[in-house]
Design a protein around this motif. Structure first.
Motif, short mmCIF file in Angstrom:
data_model
loop_
_atom_site.label_atom_id
_atom_site.label_comp_id
_atom_site.label_asym_id
_atom_site.label_seq_id
_atom_site.Cartn_x
_atom_site.Cartn_y
_atom_site.Cartn_z
N GLY A 82 44.98 25.23 5.26
CA GLY A 82 44.00 24.84 6.28
C GLY A 82 44.54 23.77 7.21
O GLY A 82 44.38 23.86 8.43
N VAL A 110 38.41 31.53 12.08
CA VAL A 110 37.01 31.37 11.65
C VAL A 110 36.45 32.70 11.14
O VAL A 110 35.78 32.75 10.09
CB VAL A 110 36.17 30.83 12.82
N ALA A 152 38.09 33.56 7.76
CA ALA A 152 37.53 32.74 6.67
C ALA A 152 36.11 33.19 6.33
O ALA A 152 35.74 33.25 5.14
CB ALA A 152 37.54 31.28 7.09
N SER A 164 34.93 34.65 2.78
CA SER A 164 33.94 33.84 2.06
C SER A 164 32.69 34.63 1.72
O SER A 164 32.15 34.53 0.62
CB SER A 164 33.56 32.61 2.90
N TRP A 196 37.76 28.93 0.03
CA TRP A 196 37.84 28.54 1.43
C TRP A 196 37.18 27.19 1.69
O TRP A 196 37.52 26.51 2.66
CB TRP A 196 37.22 29.62 2.31
N ARG A 197 36.23 26.81 0.82
CA ARG A 197 35.59 25.50 0.99
C ARG A 197 36.60 24.38 0.90
O ARG A 197 36.48 23.36 1.58
CB ARG A 197 34.49 25.35 -0.06
N VAL A 255 38.18 23.54 4.39
CA VAL A 255 37.38 23.10 5.52
C VAL A 255 37.69 21.66 5.92
O VAL A 255 37.90 21.35 7.09
CB VAL A 255 35.88 23.26 5.21
N VAL A 256 37.76 20.77 4.95
CA VAL A 256 37.95 19.34 5.26
C VAL A 256 39.32 19.08 5.88
O VAL A 256 39.40 18.47 6.96
CB VAL A 256 37.73 18.47 4.01
N PHE A 279 41.31 21.17 7.39
CA PHE A 279 41.35 21.84 8.69
C PHE A 279 40.59 21.04 9.73
O PHE A 279 41.08 20.83 10.85
CB PHE A 279 40.75 23.24 8.55
N SER A 280 39.39 20.59 9.39
CA SER A 280 38.55 19.86 10.34
C SER A 280 39.19 18.54 10.76
O SER A 280 39.18 18.18 11.95
CB SER A 280 37.17 19.61 9.74
#
Length: 572
Positions: free
Chosen positions: A223, A249, A252, A256, A265-266, A269-270, A272-273
């Protein structure tokens, strides 16, 4: 290697086609020729491919080493295209430790293609390629070395991404084949236009997605890597970056919800963000420093003023009423003419055929044409099918634009190479009982290597043969690598004289916008030779007063070869 010589020898395409036919005929007539002593090569690729990072290092080093060996007869190229000068200005700006440059005095004299003069003097382009050029200029003394390094990064990233989709030996073979086709003689290696950084970033995004399917336990790092690569894409090709963002997106979301891998995938997220937001803030700050608005990139600011380049066909045309100089207006009118082809079915068809032809020349060429033909069978491969679907928005992207350069396809280079590679694998097993496909595939690689040797020998011949003899060979051989531009000859001539020089460029009526002379570096006051447009007598005199220590000259490019006249010495 075809498209790399776009501005010189078109005859090489025909020559390669002849070699292609000879190799295919040999493969059918005497297939054993294509099998002779190739088992060792295949075994070597398998052994190297078994070591992941060794394969990546070889894929990166191969085009770099070959290109370096050629420097004696094929030195770093001079810039030719408008965009190259704009990128070099950006690289020089970064090399001076600045993001922008102050607007020069009487800035109208310095108006030129793809360069902003207000509110800052800077390139219109996104910053990634300029950073590459600045690296080469600061560390190695010449911006081309940054281009050279970026090519190694591209092919290393390409090999890394392919390793998660095809067998390791084939991943290495795909990277090496791409290097032979467009990596050594290619326009990305031998210009300052860019392409390699965007291609490397696209490969990293593709590899990150493929990696999550094969190694889901390290999705967090995937990510972060995908986000970093997408930010690099926004710093090179923003529209394609939007497409890749939508692909990530959607991919994913599909895994998911449909495949019920939400927990995996969770974890991505962090990281990647965080990486994505940090990169977006940096790019917004770059826009703000240049245009005064974080949401207004310099590319769009320039386009509003000069109307170039025109937008996609699904957008409205740009209309600009007034220009100070005919050359800038003529470039705008040329782009508008290309854009208006969308209103003519025949013109639209011809434009699409032209783009497909140029695309084929760059990414495939004659020697990979059989692989392209067999690529239709890739749709049967379940492992390849998802990546074919991802290619669709990129195809629509290019089909709705009025012009084409290889850099525009750079973000999806990894997808293109993957499809070609899979086609090559199908070609290899064609008519397996007679081993015809195997012989064809191997002889084509031999033919491609042969043409690279011939091209290198041709360049050596050009350097050692008098020009009258070359003119006698014109029907069979055209100069492969163009020499210095007359603009560069004027710079060399004036730099041999003491002091600094302000050169007014006086174009004749009807001068082609494609032959622009008014390009300068980031620091005008320290530049040995400055090019400026003639404007009005009063403004010309004001510009001369603004550079009192400069000798003043007038150059007329449209008088063969050119006319250079001294107007005033610095002490006068």
């Amino acid at each position: 290697m075809n498209y790399s010589l776009d501005f010189s020898s078109h005859r090489l395409v025909a020559a390669q086609g002849m070699v292609l036919l000879i190799m295919i005929a040999l493969a059918f007539a005497v297939p054993r020729i294509g099998l002779f002593r190739w088992n060792r090569t295949r075994g070597l690729l398998r052994r190297i491919g078994a070591h992941k990072w060794r394969s990546i290092a070889i894929a990166a080093a191969f085009p770099l080493c070959v290109r370096m060996l050629m420097l004696a007869w094929y030195p770093p190229p001079p810039p030719y295209i408008h965009d190259e000068f704009s990128y070099l200005l950006q690289g020089d700006t970064f090399a001076h430790g600045r993001v922008t440059n102050p607007t020069p005095p009487d800035w109208e004299h310095f108006e030129t293609e793809y360069t902003l003069l207000e509110p800052n003097y800077v390139s219109q382009y996104q910053p990634a390629q300029g950073m590459v050029l600045a690296l080469g200029q600061v560390v190695f003394g010449h911006p081309w070395w940054g281009v050279w390094l970026s090519m190694g990064l591209m092919f290393g990233s390409l090999c890394w991404a392919l390793q998660f989709i095809v067998p390791p030996g084939w991943a290495l073979a795909g990277a090496l084949g791409a290097a032979l086709q467009f990596g050594i003689f290619g326009i990305w290696m031998n210009s300052y236009f860019g392409g390699a950084i965007a291609a490397a970033a696209g490969a990293l995004v593709l590899g990150s997605l493929a990696r999550t399917r094969k190694m889901p336990q390290i999705t967090a790092s995937s990510g972060a890597l995908a986000a970093a690569a997408i930010i690099v894409l926004f710093a090179t090709r923003p529209f394609e970056a939007l497409i890749w963002t939508a692909v990530v997106v959607s991919y994913a979301g599909y895994e998911s919800v449909v495949l019920k891998r939400l927990k995996v995938w969770r974890r991505a997220v962090v990281p990647f963000s965080l990486v994505f937001v940090a990169g977006a803030v940096a790019l917004a700050w770059y826009n703000w420093r240049i245009t005064g608005s974080p949401l207004d990139p310099p590319y769009l600011a320039y386009r509003r003023i000069y109307g170039t380049p025109q937008p996609y066909w699904w957008q409205g045309p740009l209309h600009v009423e007034q220009f100070r100089f005919a050359e800038l207006r003529n470039n705008y009118l040329n782009q508008l003419t290309l854009y208006n082809l969308r209103y003519s079915p025949l013109g639209l068809l011809q434009a699409e055929i032209s783009r497909i032809w140029n695309f084929w020349r760059f990414f495939s060429g004659p020697f990979f044409l059989p692989a392209a033909a067999f690529a239709v069978f890739a749709a049967r491969d379940r492992k390849i099918r998802p990546w074919l679907l991802i290619s669709i928005p990129f195809i629509l992207d290019k089909a709705t634009y009025h012009a084409w350069f290889p850099a525009q396809n750079a973000p999806e280079t990894a997808l293109i190479v993957l499809v070609m590679l899979q086609g090559w694998r199908h070609l290899r097993v064609w008519r397996r009982s007679r081993r015809t496909g195997l012989a064809v595939s191997r002889l084509l690689i031999a033919g491609l290597c042969l043409t690279i040797v011939v091209g290198s020998a041709g360049r050596i011949m050009e350097l050692s043969m008098p020009s009258p003899e070359l003119t006698q060979l014109g029907r069979w051989w055209k100069i492969l690598y163009a020499g210095p531009h007359e603009r560069d000859n004027v710079i060399t001539r004036l730099e041999a004289l003491p002091g600094q020089h302000l050169v007014f460029v006086k174009y004749a009526k009807g001068h082609c916008f494609c032959d622009e002379w008014v390009f300068n570096s980031a620091d005008l006051n320290s530049q040995r030779v400055i090019y400026a447009r003639t404007y009005t007598p009063e403004s010309d005199a004001a510009l001369i007063r603004a550079f009192p220590k400069f000798d003043v000259w007038m150059v007329e490019p449209d008088i063969e070869p050119y006319r250079l006249t001294r107007l005033r010495g610095a002490a006068e």
